[in-house]
Design an enzyme around this catalytic site. Structure first.
Site, PDB file in Angstrom:
ATOM      1  CB  CYS A  31      20.146   4.065 -22.690  1.00 36.50           C
ATOM      2  SG  CYS A  31      21.485   5.206 -22.428  1.00 36.50           S
ATOM      3  CB  CYS A  34      21.980   5.955 -25.493  1.00 41.38           C
ATOM      4  SG  CYS A  34      22.729   4.901 -24.247  1.00 41.38           S
TER       5      CYS A  34
END
Lengths: 104, 284
Positions: A31, A34
């Site tokens: 991600c 993230c």
């Protein structure tokens, strides 16, 4: 205070039974956003010291936890007090907003 | 490889391009769709135009001015921006460009369709980023709400993860060819409990679904930003006084960062963003 890796195994002890507020960052290695959130979480852990527990949950490795908390978007930042979720942020969130929520 | 890639050709984007180009940078401006400025009949409060100027003229003059000093200006729809190591890859409907820095100056775009339940289920089955959240819908039934290339691009990102993906245009005409199943019906509301369960159409039909990905029209600045992990405040991109975002090498200016929605403010911020990008590139 260092950031703890929270897993299904240590969740009860580190999060549910914690006497301090707990900040959790649900993330995944694939991600992109993230990766931007992660250093912010590290800074928060350093700034708040011993007043709260700061942990990161790899949602791929701990799918039961992600499902239990109905994580459907990452990063999800969650604040848990006395075993109960009290606040949730979706997406990359400024440090100040998170610290404010921990102290509320 | 460009030094600076600017998304948006309004006053913020063009102003950024002028300052970057004059500092000897190679500059590409990408734009798509109608600018808010173009739609303004008359601008009467911008410095130096004694009799006012039409938004369309001001917009077109800006693009010409940039082209005259050697800025590449291309009308291509940007579908995706990704930071790869220290550079940025910008994928458009035609090509992939690489830049050392990117300035997002797309203007403000309403991201959310006006559908009952869309706010209530945000993050509970409604997502604005297929590549970020698709994983949580593996082997589930999802829909993409949208009607352009951006919607198809999001559906493409989802198709290998989910069990079924349909595109719902919410009453609009599909503007591109695709093999995905299309439903043109107008949506009445989104139904669910702790998360999204169903979509109800105006004609009363119910569609059972597990997730909704919103990708209306073309992707807006904050769509790109969120996917890269840029801090946003609702649909506005957070920047500091140098127009820097929290992603190194990524800057933003104009209406997409919020504040006063005026040409003068966009022009100033564009200049600041352009100069900040130059400073960043020189420091590398």
């Amino acid at each position: 205070m260092s950031v703890k890796a929270i897993t299904e195994e240590n969740f009860e002890q580190e999060v549910l039974n914690s006497e301090k507020p707990v900040l959790l960052d649900f993330y995944a290695d694939w991600c992109g956003p993230c990766k931007m959130m992660s250093p912010i979480i590290d800074e928060i852990a350093e700034e708040i010291g011993e007043t709260a527990v700061v942990g990161k949950v790899n949602s791929d490795d701990n799918m039961e936890l992600a499902e239990k908390y109905e994580i459907m978007s990452i990063p999800t930042i969650m604040i848990i007090k006395n075993g109960q979720e009290v606040k949730r942020f979706l997406g990359v969130t400024p440090k100040e907003e998170i610290i404010k929520a921990i102290n509320e | 490889m460009y030094d600076v890639i600017i998304i948006g050709a309004g006053p913020a984007g063009i102003s950024a391009s002028l300052y970057a180009k004059r500092a000897n940078m190679s500059v590409l401006v990408l734009y798509y769709g109608e600018s808010n400025l173009e739609k303004a009949t008359e601008i009467e409060n911008y410095y130096g135009f004694a009799n006012g100027i039409s938004g369309k003229d001001l917009y077109e003059n800006g693009i010409k001015q940039a082209q005259n000093i050697g800025v590449d200006v291309k009308g291509e729809e940007v579908l995706h921006i990704e930071k790869v190591q220290s550079n940025f890859e910008v994928t458009t409907s035609n090509e992939k460009y690489t830049g050392k820095s990117v300035i997002i100056a797309t203007g403000n775009k309403k991201l959310k369709p006006d559908i009952d339940g869309i706010n209530e289920f945000d993050g509970k089955g409604i997502s604005y980023c297929a590549i970020c959240d698709g994983f949580f819908y593996r082997k589930k039934n999802v829909v993409v709400i949208g009607n352009g290339k951006y919607a198809v691009s999001e559906a493409n990102d989802l198709q290998n993860i989910v069990s079924n993906v349909k595109i719902l245009t919410n009453g609009l005409k599909m503007q591109t060819d695709t093999n995905f199943e299309i439903n043109n019906k107008k949506i009445k509301r989104i139904l669910g409990d702790t998360k999204v369960r169903q979509i109800e159409f105006e004609d009363g039909e119910i569609l059972n679904i597990d997730g909704i990905f919103v990708a209306l029209g073309e992707a807006g600045g904050s769509d790109f930003a969120k996917k890269m992990g840029v801090i946003t405040n609702g649909d506005s991109i957070n920047v500091d006084s140098n127009m820097s975002t929290n992603v190194e090498g990524l800057f933003s200016c104009g209406n997409v960062v919020g504040g006063l929605l005026q040409v003068c403010k966009a022009v100033y911020e564009g200049a600041e963003a352009g100069l900040s990008a130059v400073k960043y590139i020189k420091s590398k």
